[in-house]
Enzyme design. Structure first.
Site: not given
Length: 304
Positions: A46-48, A66, A77
């Site tokens: 979901s995010e990096t 991103f 998070h």
């Protein structure tokens, strides 16, 4: 081609393979925006987060966040997970509990995080939200359309005085209250109804109810954002930052400090617990903090 260290953490949980997974790329110097977006797509979480040296040497790091689809100015998070990761790397031979401060330069501004490190256990981070929640303009369709978009019945939309609203603390979310856990479990997203239900510029949809699985929880939630490349998110800290304004508005809180625990991700098999603390004075939200645990589950090297 460079070698870039990365760490994968599960956030808003103390147990590996639960919570919300996060990739943190530690050596991101030289990567442009397009490369970061492609790497985020490769991880497909979901995010990096991409970490580079801070512009201000007094701060810990600069970070960019991103999803698989686009960059975000702020997210909860990733902030919690990155703070725990950087604090743990600063003190690799920890023998006793200790507190650390991690200051992250995010696109939304500086975010200061207090981190509690415990030997052999998941770290815990809490941060002051960089922007207080504000109500946004909503373009909701009728309750029947919202119900169709979620695969529910119209009478299951709303509870008490809670109605569908839009709130933002940096990222806008449409918040939809539903009757209880039975309705939450039956949600089946129908994208063909989303524009009619939520308008043409559909943000992430955060569905919540007052009924909870655990006695010490306050709300139960689910978040859907297919437009960001996230079908469902196990834990959404930026949504809970926005949720702070909603709680104060609908629950008409008196002056004081209030703490809440929000359950999310249980329907996905990724149980997550997000802590929210808010301060209210004269009916206005004056501060909000988001907290949660993070546990490392993997690390390695990218060759890009």
């Amino acid at each position: 081609m460079a070698q870039r260290r990365y760490v994968v953490l599960d956030v808003f949980t103390t147990r590996p393979l639960e919570g919300n997974p996060l990739a943190v790329v530690l050596d991101s110097e030289g990567l442009d925006t397009a490369a970061m977006q492609r790497i985020a797509g490769e991880f497909n979480l979901s995010e990096t987060v991409f970490v580079t040296p801070a512009e201000n040497p007094a701060h810990s790091a600069a970070v960019r966040i991103f999803t698989p689809g686009r960059e975000l100015p702020f997210a909860g998070h990733p902030t919690v997970g990155t703070a725990c990761c950087l604090a743990a790397r600063r003190f690799p031979d920890l023998e006793t509990e200790m507190d650390a401060v991690v200051a992250l330069e995010e696109q939304i501004g500086l975010v200061r995080c207090a981190v509690r490190l415990v030997p052999g256990a998941a770290a815990y981070a809490e941060f002051d939200v960089p922007r207080l929640s504000e109500m946004g303009e909503a373009s909701f369709g009728p309750k029947s359309a919202i119900a169709d978009a979620l695969g529910l019945k119209p009478h299951e939309i709303g509870f008490e005085n809670h109605v569908s609203t839009v709130w933002s603390a940096g990222n806008p979310f449409a918040f939809v209250p539903v009757a209880g856990l039975a309705a939450m479990r039956r949600i089946k997203v129908a994208p063909q109804h989303w524009t009619e239900a939520f308008g043409p510029a559909t943000p992430g949809i955060y569905v919540y109810c007052r009924e909870t699985l655990f006695h010490d929880s306050s709300f139960h939630g689910r978040m859907f954002a297919p437009g960001l490349g996230v079908g469902e998110d196990p834990a959404t800290g930026s949504a809970i930052a926005a949720f702070a304004g909603l709680v104060n508005d609908f629950d008409d809180l008196p002056n004081g400090t209030f703490t809440y625990r929000i359950e999310q991700g249980f329907e996905m098999g990724r149980p997550s617990l997000i802590d929210l603390e808010i301060e209210v004075e004269a009916g206005e939200l004056t501060a909000a903090r988001i907290g949660g645990h993070a546990v490392k589950v993997a690390e390695g090297v990218l060759e890009v």
